[in-house]
Design an enzyme around this catalytic site. Sequence first.
Site, PDB file in Angstrom:
ATOM      1  N   GLU A 222      11.671  -1.598 -12.123  1.00  0.00           N
ATOM      2  CA  GLU A 222      11.602  -3.066 -12.161  1.00  0.00           C
ATOM      3  C   GLU A 222      10.287  -3.584 -11.582  1.00  0.00           C
ATOM      4  OE1 GLU A 222      13.092  -1.324  -9.952  1.00  0.00           O
ATOM      5  OE2 GLU A 222      13.052  -2.313  -8.000  1.00  0.00           O
TER       6      GLU A 222
ATOM      7  N   HIS B 242      11.276   2.841  -8.958  1.00  0.00           N
ATOM      8  CA  HIS B 242      11.491   1.406  -9.190  1.00  0.00           C
ATOM      9  C   HIS B 242      10.927   0.925 -10.525  1.00  0.00           C
ATOM     10  CE1 HIS B 242      12.738   0.003  -5.116  1.00  0.00           C
ATOM     11  NE2 HIS B 242      12.174   1.136  -4.751  1.00  0.00           N
TER      12      HIS B 242
ATOM     13  N   CYS C 168      16.740   3.691  -6.349  1.00  0.00           N
ATOM     14  CA  CYS C 168      16.276   3.865  -4.973  1.00  0.00           C
ATOM     15  C   CYS C 168      17.426   3.666  -3.969  1.00  0.00           C
ATOM     16  CB  CYS C 168      15.093   2.961  -4.707  1.00  0.00           C
ATOM     17  SG  CYS C 168      14.072   3.564  -3.371  1.00  0.00           S
TER      18      CYS C 168
END
Length: 192
Positions: free
Chosen positions: A174, A172, A80
Amino acid sequence: MKKIGVLAVQGAVREHVRMLNQITDVQGLAVKYETELDEIDGLIIPGGESTAIGRLLRDFDLLDPLKEKIQKGLPVWGTCAGMILLAKKLVNDDTSHLGVMDIEVARNGYGRQLGSFETVVNVPEVAVEDMKLTFIRAPYVNSAGSEVRILLKVDDRIVACRQNNMLATAFHPELTEDLAWHRYFVRMVRGH
Ligand code: GLN
C-alpha cells in the site's frame, strides 16, 4: 461490486483504502465495528503496531468475532503487523492474537539495523511484471505448517504465504503505486 474492508483500529488504513478504490468494481472501506464485518466480502489487516492493534481488537470486543469470521472463510490479508496478528505463534513471545494461520512469525525479524529496505522480485502467481517491495521493521515467517503455501522468499526467509482464505505478507504494497498484490487479493475474494 465487492466490498473490501480495511481494519481501522490503528496503522496504514487510508493507504489500503486508496489502493482498493483504484480497482474496478471494488469498494474499499475502513471498518471497526462488529456489525460492519457482516457487510464485507474480504478484509485487510494493515501494517502498524501489532501490539496496539491486538490490544484495541480486544478492547473493542472484535478479536473473537473476527477470528470466527476468518475461520468460517472470510478472505483476509494481513500485511506486516497484520501478518503478526494472523499468526498462530510468535517467536520469543507467548502471546498470539487472532492465531488463525499456521505460521510462526518473528517480529522485527530484520533487527534495527536493517529496519527498512526495498527489493525487487518477481512472483508469477501475483503479477507478470517485477514488483518493488517495501519492508518497514518487518516480520518474517520462521516456519509454516503443511497447509501453508509459500509465495515468496527473500534471502531465504518467507515473506509472503497463503493458507486457503488467508494471505500474509511481510511488506507494504500500500506504500507503492503497484496494485498487483491488491489485485491478487481481489482475485482471492472473487474466487471465494
Ligand atoms: N514491527 C511492527 C510490529 O511488531 C510491524 C511493523 C509494520 O507493520 N510496519 O507490530
